[in-house]
Motif scaffolding. Sequence first.
Motif, short mmCIF file in Angstrom:
data_model
loop_
_atom_site.label_atom_id
_atom_site.label_comp_id
_atom_site.label_asym_id
_atom_site.label_seq_id
_atom_site.Cartn_x
_atom_site.Cartn_y
_atom_site.Cartn_z
N UNK A 1 0.86 -1.20 0.00
CA UNK A 1 0.00 0.00 0.00
C UNK A 1 0.89 1.25 0.00
N UNK A 2 0.61 2.17 -0.90
CA UNK A 2 1.45 3.35 -1.03
C UNK A 2 1.23 4.28 0.15
N UNK A 3 2.32 4.79 0.69
CA UNK A 3 2.28 5.66 1.86
C UNK A 3 1.85 7.08 1.47
N UNK A 4 1.01 7.69 2.31
CA UNK A 4 0.56 9.06 2.07
C UNK A 4 1.74 10.02 2.19
N UNK A 5 1.80 11.05 1.33
CA UNK A 5 2.89 12.03 1.44
C UNK A 5 2.85 12.75 2.79
N UNK A 6 4.00 12.97 3.37
CA UNK A 6 4.09 13.66 4.65
C UNK A 6 3.75 15.14 4.49
N UNK A 7 3.01 15.67 5.46
CA UNK A 7 2.76 17.11 5.52
C UNK A 7 3.93 17.74 6.27
N UNK A 8 4.77 18.45 5.56
CA UNK A 8 5.99 18.99 6.13
C UNK A 8 5.74 20.32 6.83
N UNK A 32 5.74 16.21 0.63
CA UNK A 32 7.05 15.71 0.20
C UNK A 32 7.29 15.92 -1.29
N UNK A 33 6.22 15.86 -2.07
CA UNK A 33 6.39 15.91 -3.53
C UNK A 33 5.76 17.12 -4.18
N UNK A 34 5.16 18.02 -3.42
CA UNK A 34 4.51 19.17 -4.03
C UNK A 34 3.94 20.13 -3.00
N UNK A 35 3.39 21.22 -3.51
CA UNK A 35 2.75 22.23 -2.66
C UNK A 35 1.29 22.35 -3.08
N UNK A 36 0.39 22.15 -2.14
CA UNK A 36 -1.04 22.36 -2.39
C UNK A 36 -1.44 23.70 -1.77
N UNK A 37 -2.37 24.39 -2.43
CA UNK A 37 -2.87 25.63 -1.83
C UNK A 37 -4.39 25.67 -1.90
N UNK A 49 -2.10 22.63 -7.28
CA UNK A 49 -0.98 21.86 -6.75
C UNK A 49 0.25 22.13 -7.60
N UNK A 50 1.38 22.39 -6.95
CA UNK A 50 2.64 22.69 -7.64
C UNK A 50 3.59 21.52 -7.40
N UNK A 51 3.99 20.77 -8.44
CA UNK A 51 4.94 19.67 -8.24
C UNK A 51 6.34 20.20 -7.95
N UNK A 52 7.05 19.52 -7.07
CA UNK A 52 8.38 19.97 -6.68
C UNK A 52 9.50 19.32 -7.49
N UNK A 100 14.80 21.42 1.18
CA UNK A 100 15.08 20.07 1.66
C UNK A 100 14.22 19.04 0.93
N UNK A 101 12.93 19.39 0.72
CA UNK A 101 12.03 18.48 0.00
C UNK A 101 12.51 18.26 -1.44
N UNK A 102 12.91 19.33 -2.11
CA UNK A 102 13.41 19.21 -3.49
C UNK A 102 14.67 18.36 -3.53
N UNK A 103 15.55 18.56 -2.56
CA UNK A 103 16.80 17.79 -2.49
C UNK A 103 16.51 16.30 -2.33
N UNK A 104 15.53 15.95 -1.49
CA UNK A 104 15.20 14.54 -1.29
C UNK A 104 14.55 13.92 -2.52
N UNK A 105 13.73 14.71 -3.22
CA UNK A 105 13.13 14.20 -4.46
C UNK A 105 14.21 13.92 -5.49
N UNK A 106 15.13 14.86 -5.65
CA UNK A 106 16.20 14.70 -6.63
C UNK A 106 17.07 13.49 -6.29
N UNK A 107 17.21 13.18 -5.00
CA UNK A 107 18.04 12.05 -4.59
C UNK A 107 17.27 10.75 -4.44
#
Length: 353
Positions: A1-8, A32-37, A49-52, A100-107
Amino acid sequence: MEQEPMRIREGYLVKKGSMFNTWKPMWVVLLEDGIEFYKRKADNSPKGMIPLKGSSIHSPCQDFGKRMFVFKLTVAKQQDHFFQAAYLEERDAWVRDIKKAIHHIDGGQRFARKSTRKSIRLPETINLSALYLSMKDPEKGIKELKLEKDKRVFNHCFTGTCVIDWLVSSSSVRNRKEGLLLASSLLSEGYLQPAGDTSKTAAEGLSDTPFLDLSDAYYYFPDSGFFCEGYSSDDDVVLKEEFRGTIVKQGCLLKQGHRRKNWKVRKFVLRDDPAYLHYYDPAGGEEPLGAIHLRGCVVTAVEDMPDTKKYDVDNILFEIITANEIHYYLQAASSTERTEWIKAIQSVARTGK
């Protein structure tokens, strides 16, 4: 089951419209993977939603000279998104977590906050509910005190240091680091509540830990008799029976009129219950001339107002945008005073009724 993205991180920011040069308050959620407004905090579905992935962030952003504390997010498709924070520390906290979120996505990694969990393992037998009852024991529990800070009196509360002291002395934890982790769990589960700006700021994620082992960080039990009262050294302090709330801050500011766009000196009184900023004739008079409802509002520093005559601005203006999008422009006496007003209004807007 896919884990829900963390609210940072989440909170109100002012966002520039994608097509027009309009700035509106938005409830912004960093995942973790984007910004919702969202238009409002209570909304169930986001406005966008803005993807990171592949994005870059720029701060400070000088694209809008009249707006302070702006940062720019450029997505992979080279589209720019602009956000404005209320003050410098808030902007830097958002930028730090987005980077930090962008860095983790890139890695190819999941976002992980700095934590003590790797080096500390809490005993699995700890029951937070039972621990809470022990902490409230009239004889052996944490003593509730009357504490003073920043011209405010906090009744039936205690310091973060007292909590950690008690956890260690009662053998609930083995050391202060472990106590900090346990106290943070008690805070997140609602067994402890923050009182005052220092502890509230940490609880909202603007510190390394949500709970602070400090003598000037105040907390209270949610079902205790906690209440806060304000006092002032001023002779003309305004205290009326119909205003139940504590006076958080008061003083004179310049206010721009809505119709004539002229500026007048007004005395402002900020209360936390209900969450209103009342303004009065500084020459006297007990009845307020008006009030700004602060619940759900956004407040930011600005350089200048559009479509109005400049009035000796000197970079000490700020703007309040209410939940129903009414804009108020105010001017402080100094940049330090402006920051104090912004932080005080922010606190009341989040916690007031």
